[in-house]
Design a protein around this motif. Sequence first.
Motif, PDB file in Angstrom:
ATOM      1  N   ALA A   4       5.307  13.916  11.823  1.00  0.00           N
ATOM      2  CA  ALA A   4       5.406  15.207  10.605  1.00  0.00           C
ATOM      3  C   ALA A   4       6.736  15.675  10.274  1.00  0.00           C
ATOM      4  O   ALA A   4       7.159  15.713   9.334  1.00  0.00           O
ATOM      5  N   ALA A   5       7.757  15.697  11.284  1.00  0.00           N
ATOM      6  CA  ALA A   5       9.138  15.851  11.053  1.00  0.00           C
ATOM      7  C   ALA A   5       9.967  15.195  10.035  1.00  0.00           C
ATOM      8  O   ALA A   5      10.379  15.326   9.157  1.00  0.00           O
ATOM      9  N   HIS A   6       9.721  13.693  10.229  1.00  0.00           N
ATOM     10  CA  HIS A   6      10.198  12.826   9.147  1.00  0.00           C
ATOM     11  C   HIS A   6       9.361  12.830   7.833  1.00  0.00           C
ATOM     12  O   HIS A   6      10.381  12.837   6.868  1.00  0.00           O
ATOM     13  N   ILE A   7       8.089  13.119   7.877  1.00  0.00           N
ATOM     14  CA  ILE A   7       7.687  13.072   6.622  1.00  0.00           C
ATOM     15  C   ILE A   7       8.110  14.205   5.847  1.00  0.00           C
ATOM     16  O   ILE A   7       8.339  14.335   4.618  1.00  0.00           O
ATOM     17  N   ARG A   8       8.419  15.389   6.439  1.00  0.00           N
ATOM     18  CA  ARG A   8       8.876  16.646   6.030  1.00  0.00           C
ATOM     19  C   ARG A   8      10.067  16.628   5.422  1.00  0.00           C
ATOM     20  O   ARG A   8      10.528  17.016   4.231  1.00  0.00           O
ATOM     21  N   ARG A   9      11.029  15.874   6.404  1.00  0.00           N
ATOM     22  CA  ARG A   9      12.346  15.780   5.617  1.00  0.00           C
ATOM     23  C   ARG A   9      12.498  14.862   4.421  1.00  0.00           C
ATOM     24  O   ARG A   9      13.302  14.777   3.626  1.00  0.00           O
ATOM     25  N   GLU A  10      11.682  13.509   4.730  1.00  0.00           N
ATOM     26  CA  GLU A  10      11.780  12.756   3.375  1.00  0.00           C
ATOM     27  C   GLU A  10      11.306  13.432   2.297  1.00  0.00           C
ATOM     28  O   GLU A  10      11.888  13.333   1.035  1.00  0.00           O
ATOM     29  N   SER A  17      20.451  -0.390  13.382  1.00  0.00           N
ATOM     30  CA  SER A  17      21.434  -1.138  12.500  1.00  0.00           C
ATOM     31  C   SER A  17      20.781  -2.039  11.385  1.00  0.00           C
ATOM     32  O   SER A  17      20.851  -2.465  10.423  1.00  0.00           O
ATOM     33  N   VAL A  18      19.128  -2.481  11.616  1.00  0.00           N
ATOM     34  CA  VAL A  18      18.504  -3.097  10.665  1.00  0.00           C
ATOM     35  C   VAL A  18      17.698  -2.133   9.628  1.00  0.00           C
ATOM     36  O   VAL A  18      16.829  -2.492   9.028  1.00  0.00           O
ATOM     37  N   GLY A  19      17.759  -0.783   9.925  1.00  0.00           N
ATOM     38  CA  GLY A  19      17.260   0.059   8.860  1.00  0.00           C
ATOM     39  C   GLY A  19      16.156   1.109   9.758  1.00  0.00           C
ATOM     40  O   GLY A  19      15.529   1.928   9.050  1.00  0.00           O
ATOM     41  N   GLY A  20      15.931   1.162  10.967  1.00  0.00           N
ATOM     42  CA  GLY A  20      15.106   2.093  11.617  1.00  0.00           C
ATOM     43  C   GLY A  20      15.653   3.440  11.718  1.00  0.00           C
ATOM     44  O   GLY A  20      16.917   3.732  11.471  1.00  0.00           O
ATOM     45  N   ASP A  21      14.696   4.296  11.664  1.00  0.00           N
ATOM     46  CA  ASP A  21      15.127   5.687  11.378  1.00  0.00           C
ATOM     47  C   ASP A  21      15.023   6.590  12.999  1.00  0.00           C
ATOM     48  O   ASP A  21      15.530   7.480  13.241  1.00  0.00           O
ATOM     49  N   PRO A  65      10.436   6.367   6.134  1.00  0.00           N
ATOM     50  CA  PRO A  65      10.935   6.281   7.303  1.00  0.00           C
ATOM     51  C   PRO A  65      10.270   5.334   8.275  1.00  0.00           C
ATOM     52  O   PRO A  65       9.042   5.000   7.987  1.00  0.00           O
ATOM     53  N   ILE A  66      11.124   4.697   9.113  1.00  0.00           N
ATOM     54  CA  ILE A  66      10.329   3.526  10.008  1.00  0.00           C
ATOM     55  C   ILE A  66      10.930   4.089  11.554  1.00  0.00           C
ATOM     56  O   ILE A  66      12.038   4.183  11.929  1.00  0.00           O
ATOM     57  N   LEU A  67       9.489   4.307  12.318  1.00  0.00           N
ATOM     58  CA  LEU A  67       9.990   4.681  13.664  1.00  0.00           C
ATOM     59  C   LEU A  67       9.595   3.525  14.504  1.00  0.00           C
ATOM     60  O   LEU A  67       8.391   2.860  14.529  1.00  0.00           O
ATOM     61  N   PHE A  68      10.351   3.014  15.589  1.00  0.00           N
ATOM     62  CA  PHE A  68       9.949   1.870  16.451  1.00  0.00           C
ATOM     63  C   PHE A  68       9.180   2.550  17.557  1.00  0.00           C
ATOM     64  O   PHE A  68       9.801   3.489  18.117  1.00  0.00           O
ATOM     65  N   LEU A  69       8.468   1.852  17.986  1.00  0.00           N
ATOM     66  CA  LEU A  69       7.421   1.996  19.505  1.00  0.00           C
ATOM     67  C   LEU A  69       7.976   0.902  20.334  1.00  0.00           C
ATOM     68  O   LEU A  69       7.882  -0.133  20.008  1.00  0.00           O
ATOM     69  N   THR A  70       8.629   1.042  21.539  1.00  0.00           N
ATOM     70  CA  THR A  70       9.036   0.226  22.321  1.00  0.00           C
ATOM     71  C   THR A  70       9.111   0.653  23.684  1.00  0.00           C
ATOM     72  O   THR A  70       9.246   2.084  24.048  1.00  0.00           O
ATOM     73  N   ALA A  71       9.177  -0.354  24.540  1.00  0.00           N
ATOM     74  CA  ALA A  71       9.255  -0.141  26.091  1.00  0.00           C
ATOM     75  C   ALA A  71      10.874  -0.161  26.342  1.00  0.00           C
ATOM     76  O   ALA A  71      11.058  -0.014  27.698  1.00  0.00           O
ATOM     77  N   MET A  72      11.491  -0.704  25.281  1.00  0.00           N
ATOM     78  CA  MET A  72      12.891  -0.898  25.738  1.00  0.00           C
ATOM     79  C   MET A  72      13.733   0.437  25.872  1.00  0.00           C
ATOM     80  O   MET A  72      13.454   1.176  24.958  1.00  0.00           O
ATOM     81  N   THR A  73      14.788   0.339  26.771  1.00  0.00           N
ATOM     82  CA  THR A  73      15.321   1.587  26.924  1.00  0.00           C
ATOM     83  C   THR A  73      16.874   1.388  26.879  1.00  0.00           C
ATOM     84  O   THR A  73      17.736   2.152  26.906  1.00  0.00           O
ATOM     85  N   GLU A  74      17.564   0.133  26.635  1.00  0.00           N
ATOM     86  CA  GLU A  74      18.732  -0.057  26.702  1.00  0.00           C
ATOM     87  C   GLU A  74      19.447   0.325  25.304  1.00  0.00           C
ATOM     88  O   GLU A  74      18.795   0.204  24.342  1.00  0.00           O
ATOM     89  N   ASP A  75      20.674   0.686  25.176  1.00  0.00           N
ATOM     90  CA  ASP A  75      21.139   1.414  24.168  1.00  0.00           C
ATOM     91  C   ASP A  75      21.535   0.267  23.150  1.00  0.00           C
ATOM     92  O   ASP A  75      21.281   0.286  21.852  1.00  0.00           O
ATOM     93  N   LYS A 101       0.909  -1.184  -0.090  1.00  0.00           N
ATOM     94  CA  LYS A 101      -0.160   0.070  -0.060  1.00  0.00           C
ATOM     95  C   LYS A 101       0.858   1.265   0.071  1.00  0.00           C
ATOM     96  O   LYS A 101       0.337   2.522  -0.001  1.00  0.00           O
ATOM     97  N   ASN A 102       2.106   1.114  -0.067  1.00  0.00           N
ATOM     98  CA  ASN A 102       3.175   2.233  -0.216  1.00  0.00           C
ATOM     99  C   ASN A 102       2.893   3.549   0.947  1.00  0.00           C
ATOM    100  O   ASN A 102       2.606   4.481   0.650  1.00  0.00           O
ATOM    101  N   PRO A 103       3.139   3.009   2.103  1.00  0.00           N
ATOM    102  CA  PRO A 103       2.992   4.139   3.206  1.00  0.00           C
ATOM    103  C   PRO A 103       4.258   5.278   3.097  1.00  0.00           C
ATOM    104  O   PRO A 103       5.345   4.684   2.716  1.00  0.00           O
ATOM    105  N   ASP A 104       3.816   6.145   3.836  1.00  0.00           N
ATOM    106  CA  ASP A 104       4.997   7.373   3.765  1.00  0.00           C
ATOM    107  C   ASP A 104       5.732   7.333   4.971  1.00  0.00           C
ATOM    108  O   ASP A 104       7.010   7.797   4.939  1.00  0.00           O
ATOM    109  N   ILE A 105       5.279   6.430   6.011  1.00  0.00           N
ATOM    110  CA  ILE A 105       5.919   6.277   7.091  1.00  0.00           C
ATOM    111  C   ILE A 105       5.335   5.148   7.778  1.00  0.00           C
ATOM    112  O   ILE A 105       4.168   4.754   7.622  1.00  0.00           O
ATOM    113  N   ILE A 106       6.215   4.339   8.616  1.00  0.00           N
ATOM    114  CA  ILE A 106       5.902   3.093   9.223  1.00  0.00           C
ATOM    115  C   ILE A 106       6.109   3.198  10.626  1.00  0.00           C
ATOM    116  O   ILE A 106       7.363   3.691  11.016  1.00  0.00           O
TER     117      ILE A 106
END
Length: 221
Positions: free
Chosen positions: A112-118, A91-95, A73-83, A43-48
């Motif tokens: 909005a910032a990522h889409i503007r930049r893209e 490393s797998v391609g997240g932004d 752009p791919i944004l991860f949503l996570t509860a993880m806080t470790e570096d 479906k060709n999203p502009d952001i994931i």
Amino acid sequence: MYRILAADDEPDILSLLKDYFEINGYEVITAKNGRDVIGKIKKNPDIILLDVNMPDMDGFSVCKTIREYVSCPILFLTAMTEDYEKITGFSVGGDDYIIKPFSIDELGARVAAHIRREHRETAVSNIRFFNETSIDYSAKTISVKGEKIEFAKKEFEIIEFLSMNMGQVFDKERIYEKIWGYDAEGNASVVTEHIRRIRAKLASEAYHVETVWGIGYKWIK
């Protein structure tokens, strides 16, 4: 309208994302697991927006699988806080990362910032600058010192061909075949006349089209 693909195995979060972004003018496609994401990439999203801890196939695995085929752009949503987790994601391609629980307004601002930049980078990639000459390959326009210069279709196509292959020498026959086609009725001598017109219009910037005596022409910066 920009399109968001949001993936999370928690129905409440998925509902929150869908409601918030639709209210703010986005089209939202939802996925409840990793394999669902892969099925909806077409479906060709502009952001994931990709939850890391999904069953069946986690967010990192999904990102690694799809990154070769999608440039958005791919944004991860996570509860993880470790570096090390963040390093894995990048490393797998997240932004970007946003840590749960998150502010929905902050997430909205990041999206909005990522889409503007893209889109800004996409637009810039279609324009090249050669000293005081700028070529917009999408709009098919050429400006010198900020002033737009009118070129005939074949003139622009010659400039486009040479400038996209900057420094490479092409003889008149190769240029003629590329611009007019193999089946065109005419001969390569027409290229010489078009080059003359191009130089006249470029005036002080005419040196971009350099004659390589006995061989042909090339575009220089």
